[in-house]
Design a protein around this motif. Sequence first.
Motif, mmCIF file in Angstrom:
data_model
loop_
_atom_site.group_PDB
_atom_site.id
_atom_site.type_symbol
_atom_site.label_atom_id
_atom_site.label_comp_id
_atom_site.label_asym_id
_atom_site.label_seq_id
_atom_site.Cartn_x
_atom_site.Cartn_y
_atom_site.Cartn_z
ATOM 1 N N LEU A 14 0.849 -1.176 0.000
ATOM 2 C CA LEU A 14 0.000 0.000 0.000
ATOM 3 C C LEU A 14 0.894 1.238 0.000
ATOM 4 O O LEU A 14 1.708 1.417 0.903
ATOM 5 C CB LEU A 14 -0.904 -0.005 1.234
ATOM 6 N N LEU A 15 0.769 2.068 -1.022
ATOM 7 C CA LEU A 15 1.637 3.233 -1.157
ATOM 8 C C LEU A 15 0.910 4.555 -0.929
ATOM 9 O O LEU A 15 1.547 5.604 -0.860
ATOM 10 C CB LEU A 15 2.280 3.239 -2.547
ATOM 11 N N HIS A 16 -0.409 4.503 -0.855
ATOM 12 C CA HIS A 16 -1.223 5.705 -0.665
ATOM 13 C C HIS A 16 -2.336 5.376 0.319
ATOM 14 O O HIS A 16 -2.786 4.244 0.396
ATOM 15 C CB HIS A 16 -1.844 6.160 -1.993
ATOM 16 N N PRO A 17 -2.809 6.379 1.066
ATOM 17 C CA PRO A 17 -3.921 6.107 1.992
ATOM 18 C C PRO A 17 -5.183 5.729 1.237
ATOM 19 O O PRO A 17 -5.504 6.323 0.203
ATOM 20 C CB PRO A 17 -4.095 7.425 2.751
ATOM 21 N N MET A 18 -5.847 4.720 1.753
ATOM 22 C CA MET A 18 -7.080 4.214 1.137
ATOM 23 C C MET A 18 -8.130 4.042 2.230
ATOM 24 O O MET A 18 -7.812 3.653 3.350
ATOM 25 C CB MET A 18 -6.828 2.859 0.474
ATOM 26 N N ILE A 19 -9.381 4.320 1.880
ATOM 27 C CA ILE A 19 -10.504 4.100 2.797
ATOM 28 C C ILE A 19 -11.460 3.132 2.121
ATOM 29 O O ILE A 19 -11.758 3.271 0.931
ATOM 30 C CB ILE A 19 -11.213 5.430 3.132
ATOM 31 N N ARG A 20 -11.937 2.160 2.893
ATOM 32 C CA ARG A 20 -12.862 1.167 2.340
ATOM 33 C C ARG A 20 -14.216 1.818 2.051
ATOM 34 O O ARG A 20 -14.778 2.520 2.895
ATOM 35 C CB ARG A 20 -13.057 0.003 3.306
ATOM 36 N N ARG A 21 -14.722 1.573 0.873
ATOM 37 C CA ARG A 21 -16.046 2.068 0.473
ATOM 38 C C ARG A 21 -17.122 1.113 0.978
ATOM 39 O O ARG A 21 -16.841 -0.001 1.392
ATOM 40 C CB ARG A 21 -16.120 2.173 -1.053
ATOM 41 N N ASP A 22 -18.371 1.559 0.922
ATOM 42 C CA ASP A 22 -19.493 0.732 1.360
ATOM 43 C C ASP A 22 -19.623 -0.546 0.540
ATOM 44 O O ASP A 22 -20.106 -1.560 1.038
ATOM 45 C CB ASP A 22 -20.807 1.519 1.271
ATOM 46 N N ASP A 23 -19.171 -0.518 -0.725
ATOM 47 C CA ASP A 23 -19.274 -1.701 -1.579
ATOM 48 C C ASP A 23 -18.108 -2.669 -1.382
ATOM 49 O O ASP A 23 -17.995 -3.676 -2.079
ATOM 50 C CB ASP A 23 -19.391 -1.300 -3.046
ATOM 51 N N GLY A 24 -17.205 -2.370 -0.426
ATOM 52 C CA GLY A 24 -16.081 -3.247 -0.141
ATOM 53 C C GLY A 24 -14.810 -2.883 -0.884
ATOM 54 O O GLY A 24 -13.743 -3.385 -0.564
ATOM 55 N N GLY A 25 -14.920 -2.018 -1.879
ATOM 56 C CA GLY A 25 -13.744 -1.563 -2.595
ATOM 57 C C GLY A 25 -13.015 -0.490 -1.801
ATOM 58 O O GLY A 25 -13.366 -0.196 -0.660
#
Length: 71
Positions: free
Chosen positions: A26-37
């Motif tokens: 993981l190279l960038h901040p990510m937040i989980r979406r409601d659809d799981g992505g």
Amino acid sequence: DHPANFGRLCSKGFALGETLPLDGRLLHPMIRRDDGGYLRVPWDRATAHVADGFQRVLDQHGPQAIAFYLS
């Protein structure tokens, strides 16, 4: 000569080289979406998201519900 490691690297230090390649990291901040992505977000949004999560845990369960392990 220390009995903890007798002058050798710990297992984490010994395997450090295996963590250097960027493939699959993981190279960038990510937040989980409601659809799981996942959605890539700026650092300030990611930090605020984590802070909000900690605040929810504190509000619901108190300070004993949070612990940190650093190595």
